[in-house]
Design an enzyme around this catalytic site. Structure first.
Site, short mmCIF file in Angstrom:
data_model
loop_
_atom_site.label_atom_id
_atom_site.label_comp_id
_atom_site.label_asym_id
_atom_site.label_seq_id
_atom_site.Cartn_x
_atom_site.Cartn_y
_atom_site.Cartn_z
N HIS A 7 -4.79 12.94 -16.70
CA HIS A 7 -3.93 11.75 -16.67
C HIS A 7 -4.73 10.51 -16.32
O HIS A 7 -5.83 10.59 -15.76
CB HIS A 7 -2.75 11.91 -15.70
CG HIS A 7 -3.12 12.14 -14.25
ND1 HIS A 7 -3.24 13.38 -13.70
CD2 HIS A 7 -3.36 11.26 -13.24
CE1 HIS A 7 -3.54 13.27 -12.41
NE2 HIS A 7 -3.62 11.98 -12.11
N HIS A 79 -6.78 5.18 -11.32
CA HIS A 79 -7.77 6.27 -11.42
C HIS A 79 -7.61 7.02 -12.72
O HIS A 79 -6.61 6.89 -13.42
CB HIS A 79 -7.68 7.23 -10.22
CG HIS A 79 -6.42 8.01 -10.08
ND1 HIS A 79 -5.36 7.61 -9.28
CD2 HIS A 79 -6.02 9.20 -10.61
CE1 HIS A 79 -4.39 8.52 -9.33
NE2 HIS A 79 -4.76 9.49 -10.14
N GLU A 130 -10.41 11.33 -10.18
CA GLU A 130 -9.74 12.51 -9.62
C GLU A 130 -10.17 13.72 -10.46
O GLU A 130 -10.23 13.63 -11.69
CB GLU A 130 -8.21 12.34 -9.71
CG GLU A 130 -7.43 13.54 -9.17
CD GLU A 130 -5.90 13.35 -9.28
OE1 GLU A 130 -5.44 12.28 -9.75
OE2 GLU A 130 -5.18 14.29 -8.90
C1 LIG Z 1 -2.99 13.74 -5.50
C2 LIG Z 1 -1.61 13.35 -5.92
C3 LIG Z 1 -1.58 12.57 -7.22
C4 LIG Z 1 -2.09 13.46 -8.37
O1 LIG Z 1 -2.45 12.96 -9.41
O2 LIG Z 1 -2.03 14.72 -8.22
C5 LIG Z 1 -2.43 11.30 -7.12
O3 LIG Z 1 -3.15 10.92 -7.97
S1 LIG Z 1 -2.27 10.41 -5.64
C6 LIG Z 1 -3.30 8.97 -5.89
C7 LIG Z 1 -3.48 8.26 -4.63
N1 LIG Z 1 -4.50 8.88 -3.82
C8 LIG Z 1 -5.74 8.41 -3.72
O4 LIG Z 1 -6.08 7.39 -4.32
C9 LIG Z 1 -6.66 9.18 -2.82
C10 LIG Z 1 -8.09 8.70 -2.90
N2 LIG Z 1 -8.19 7.27 -2.59
C11 LIG Z 1 -8.78 6.80 -1.45
O5 LIG Z 1 -9.27 7.55 -0.64
C12 LIG Z 1 -8.77 5.31 -1.26
O6 LIG Z 1 -7.78 4.71 -2.05
C13 LIG Z 1 -10.15 4.66 -1.65
C14 LIG Z 1 -11.24 5.18 -0.70
C15 LIG Z 1 -10.53 4.91 -3.11
C16 LIG Z 1 -10.03 3.15 -1.46
O7 LIG Z 1 -9.65 2.91 -0.14
P1 LIG Z 1 -9.15 1.45 0.31
O8 LIG Z 1 -8.01 1.04 -0.53
O9 LIG Z 1 -8.96 1.49 1.79
O10 LIG Z 1 -10.26 0.46 -0.08
P2 LIG Z 1 -11.75 0.28 0.41
O11 LIG Z 1 -11.87 -1.03 1.06
O12 LIG Z 1 -12.27 1.47 1.17
O13 LIG Z 1 -12.44 0.21 -1.01
C17 LIG Z 1 -13.82 0.23 -1.15
C18 LIG Z 1 -14.17 -0.44 -2.46
O14 LIG Z 1 -13.61 0.32 -3.55
C19 LIG Z 1 -12.76 -0.51 -4.34
N3 LIG Z 1 -11.62 0.28 -4.79
C20 LIG Z 1 -10.63 0.76 -4.03
N4 LIG Z 1 -9.77 1.45 -4.79
C21 LIG Z 1 -10.24 1.40 -6.05
C22 LIG Z 1 -9.77 1.92 -7.29
N5 LIG Z 1 -8.64 2.63 -7.35
N6 LIG Z 1 -10.48 1.68 -8.39
C23 LIG Z 1 -11.63 0.96 -8.35
N7 LIG Z 1 -12.14 0.43 -7.20
C24 LIG Z 1 -11.43 0.65 -6.07
C25 LIG Z 1 -12.33 -1.63 -3.41
O15 LIG Z 1 -11.96 -2.75 -4.15
C26 LIG Z 1 -13.59 -1.85 -2.60
O16 LIG Z 1 -14.50 -2.60 -3.36
P3 LIG Z 1 -15.18 -3.92 -2.77
O17 LIG Z 1 -16.15 -4.36 -3.84
O18 LIG Z 1 -15.87 -3.49 -1.51
O19 LIG Z 1 -14.08 -4.89 -2.53
CO LIG Z 2 -3.60 11.32 -10.06
#
Ligand SMILES: CC[C@H](C(=O)O)C(=O)SCCNC(=O)CCNC(=O)[C@H](O)C(C)(C)COP(=O)(O)OP(=O)(O)OC[C@H]1O[C@@H](n2cnc3c(N)ncnc32)[C@H](O)[C@@H]1OP(=O)(O)O
Ligand SMILES: [Co+2]
Length: 134
Positions: A7, A79, A130
């Site tokens: 997805h 993602h 993912e």
């Molecule tokens: C699992 C159930 C379901 C499924 O399909 O089965 C799902 O998909 S649930 C989906 C939701 N769950 C998650 O996203 C879990 C993993 N995600 C995380 O751990 C956090 O969202 C993380 C670490 C990716 C980002 O954390 P946070 O929002 O606190 O931001 P940070 O300041 O730590 O970010 C660091 C840096 O990364 C950039 N960033 C954040 N998210 C994304 C993204 N989705 N795509 C691209 N880039 C992303 C953020 O802008 C920061 O960049 P910077 O240059 O430092 O500003």
């Molecule tokens: Co997902």
């Protein structure tokens, strides 16, 4: 290592409105709403002939998508989920190559009841990845 695209996920500020747009404007088949409090999201899957789109809305105070939506209030691609045959083998190869697995590094049960892991977007060209074991 990678199989099919399972997805592509889009974070949205209003899940009901996004679902209506996909169903009524784009004519897509949509799933029931699924609350995943353990993942901090509420989701709907848009079912397409070749893959799915996962619409994500924050759930709870510590949702992992809240910061993303603060930066992109109207929503955005959050993602991409690839299928793998063996998630632990995939994880171990990725860790050995220097990639960062998010959380405690152990797979969790995802929306399809299968093990999933997330990989840091900074290690994959700005895209949160993912992996889902199928
Ligand atoms: C699992 C159930 C379901 C499924 O399909 O089965 C799902 O998909 S649930 C989906 C939701 N769950 C998650 O996203 C879990 C993993 N995600 C995380 O751990 C956090 O969202 C993380 C670490 C990716 C980002 O954390 P946070 O929002 O606190 O931001 P940070 O300041 O730590 O970010 C660091 C840096 O990364 C950039 N960033 C954040 N998210 C994304 C993204 N989705 N795509 C691209 N880039 C992303 C953020 O802008 C920061 O960049 P910077 O240059 O430092 O500003
Ligand atoms: Co997902």
């Amino acid at each position: 290592m990678l199989g099919r695209v399972n997805h592509i996920a889009i974070a949205v500020p209003d899940l009901a409105a996004a679902t209506a747009t996909y169903r009524d404007t784009l004519g897509a088949k949509v799933s029931d709403v699924q609350a995943l409090p353990e993942h901090g999201v509420t989701i709907v899957f848009v079912e397409l002939p070749n893959t799915k789109v996962e619409l994500l809305e924050p759930l709870g105070e510590n949702s992992p998508i809240s910061a993303f939506l603060e930066k992109a209030p109207s929503g955005g691609i959050h993602h991409i989920c690839y299928e793998v045959d063996d998630i632990l083998l995939a994880r171990d190869k990725l860790v050995a190559s220097g990639a960062r697995v998010l959380g405690d590094g152990n797979p969790r049960t995802g929306a399809h009841g299968k093990p999933v892991l997330f990989l840091h977007p900074k290690d994959f060209f700005g895209t949160l990845v993912e992996l889902e074991e199928v």
